[in-house]
Design an enzyme around this catalytic site. Structure first.
Site, short mmCIF file in Angstrom:
data_model
loop_
_atom_site.label_atom_id
_atom_site.label_comp_id
_atom_site.label_asym_id
_atom_site.label_seq_id
_atom_site.Cartn_x
_atom_site.Cartn_y
_atom_site.Cartn_z
N LYS A 127 0.76 -1.10 0.14
CA LYS A 127 -0.06 0.02 -0.05
C LYS A 127 0.96 1.34 -0.08
O LYS A 127 2.04 1.28 0.37
CB LYS A 127 -0.90 -0.10 1.03
N ARG A 163 -3.10 -10.33 4.67
CA ARG A 163 -3.48 -10.45 3.36
C ARG A 163 -2.32 -9.91 2.59
O ARG A 163 -2.03 -8.61 2.77
CB ARG A 163 -4.74 -9.44 3.27
N1 HH2 Z 1 -7.26 -4.17 0.93
C1 HH2 Z 1 -7.65 -4.17 -0.42
C2 HH2 Z 1 -8.78 -5.02 -1.01
N2 HH2 Z 1 -9.32 -5.75 -0.05
N3 HH2 Z 1 -10.03 -6.41 1.94
C3 HH2 Z 1 -9.66 -6.33 3.33
N4 HH2 Z 1 -10.13 -7.41 4.11
N5 HH2 Z 1 -8.56 -5.92 3.92
C4 HH2 Z 1 -7.86 -4.98 2.95
O1 HH2 Z 1 -6.90 -4.29 3.45
C5 HH2 Z 1 -8.24 -4.93 1.70
C6 HH2 Z 1 -8.94 -5.79 1.26
C7 HH2 Z 1 -6.77 -3.32 -1.41
O2 HH2 Z 1 -5.75 -4.08 -1.86
P1 HH2 Z 1 -5.65 -4.54 -3.54
O3 HH2 Z 1 -6.93 -5.78 -3.40
O4 HH2 Z 1 -4.40 -5.12 -3.63
O5 HH2 Z 1 -5.83 -3.58 -4.27
P2 HH2 Z 1 -7.21 -3.12 -5.38
O6 HH2 Z 1 -8.46 -2.77 -4.30
O7 HH2 Z 1 -6.76 -1.91 -6.07
O8 HH2 Z 1 -7.75 -4.13 -5.82
#
Ligand code: HH2
Length: 277
Positions: free
Chosen positions: A222, A257
């Site tokens: 992040k 995660r």
């Molecule tokens: N962060 C993201 C997405 N889903 N779910 C939970 N429970 N906690 C988190 O911190 C979280 C999440 C964002 O990360 P990412 O999926 O890599 O990015 P994007 O939203 O751009 O797909």
């Protein structure tokens, strides 16, 4: 049955690694890399081989300032991937969505867990779905929506407000008939938080332990990591991510995660070996 897999997992006395499978063109760290069914399946295979305890499949980026994806498009992205993973791999799967219809079809296709970044707030059908199916839910704190959450996040009492939110959402889930041992809480790193807020949350994660639910943390790649490391781009943030993982685990996180499962898994395995020697 779905719940036993989850209870068995959570009964394990070690932090779990949740591998991220983003089936999106625009995720901030890996957008477009696993968009086809084949690419997503190959990615899932690699994550399991690298030590993932569970996988989180998502079809909508919720990065800051992102726009919602229409239901049909989200379904088109994630359902074939869940079916493919389920056919080949015996790994617990969560669906990263706030739409009940996506969750419903994902559970039918073989997912077992609902990861709802809105903590059951954005879709009134989500809580009844979780209660009726017995699917465990991950309830995450977010201030605002992905579209506006990073505009100017402010708190009078950061940890107190997040804790009150998670407590209220936990109690809401219980009142809806979701079992106490089917609830996981997440302070939502990067969701309506400044860089400094994220550091405070990690440093004081143990504040949330007395809510009585396992804690999930998602710091992986992040923006705050890039910010404190001289502007590193997402692909170069995996070493920094491990520092966040280390602090989170030290403060009681049960599920991490991450994008780079091999790194987190190796790190956590050796940590455990050293600590139990
Ligand atoms: N962060 C993201 C997405 N889903 N779910 C939970 N429970 N906690 C988190 O911190 C979280 C999440 C964002 O990360 P990412 O999926 O890599 O990015 P994007 O939203 O751009 O797909």
């Amino acid at each position: 049955m779905t719940a036993p897999i989850w209870s068995q997992l959570l009964a394990l006395n070690r932090p779990l690694v949740m591998g991220i499978v983003n089936v999106t063109p625009d995720s901030f760290a890996d957008g477009g890399r696993h968009l086809s069914r084949e690419a997503a399946l190959a990615h899932a295979r690699n994550l399991v081989a690298a030590g993932a305890d569970l996988l989180d499949v998502g079809g909508e980026s919720t990065r800051p300032f992102s726009e919602p994806v229409p239901l049909e498009e989200e379904l088109r992205r994630v359902i074939p991937v869940i079916e493919a993973i389920r056919t080949e791999l015996d790994v617990p799967l969560s669906i990263d969505t706030y739409k009940a219809e996506v969750a419903r079809q994902a559970l039918k296709a073989g997912a077992q867990i609902i990861n709802d970044i809105s903590a059951l707030r954005f879709d009134p059908d989500m809580a009844p779905l979780a209660a009726a199916t017995g699917a465990p839910v991950i309830l995450m704190h977010m201030k605002g929506t992905p579209r506006d959450m990073q505009a100017d996040p402010r708190y009078d009492d950061l940890l107190g407000e997040i804790k009150a939110f998670l407590k209220e959402r936990r109690d809401f889930a219980l009142a809806q008939g979701i079992a106490p041992d089917a609830i996981v809480l997440d302070p939502g790193i990067g969701f309506g938080k400044t860089f400094a807020h994220n550091l405070q949350i990690l440093n004081h994660l143990d504040t949330f332990l007395d809510l009585g639910c396992p804690l999930l943390v998602g710091p992986s790649r992040k923006a705050f990591i890039g910010h404190y490391l001289g502007g590193l781009p997402p692909d170069d943030r995996d070493y920094g991510t491990l520092a966040a993982v280390a602090v989170a685990v030290h403060k009681g996180a049960k599920i991490l995660r991450v994008h780079n499962v091999a790194a987190a898994s190796q790190f956590l395995t050796l940590l455990r070996i050293i600590q139990t020697a």
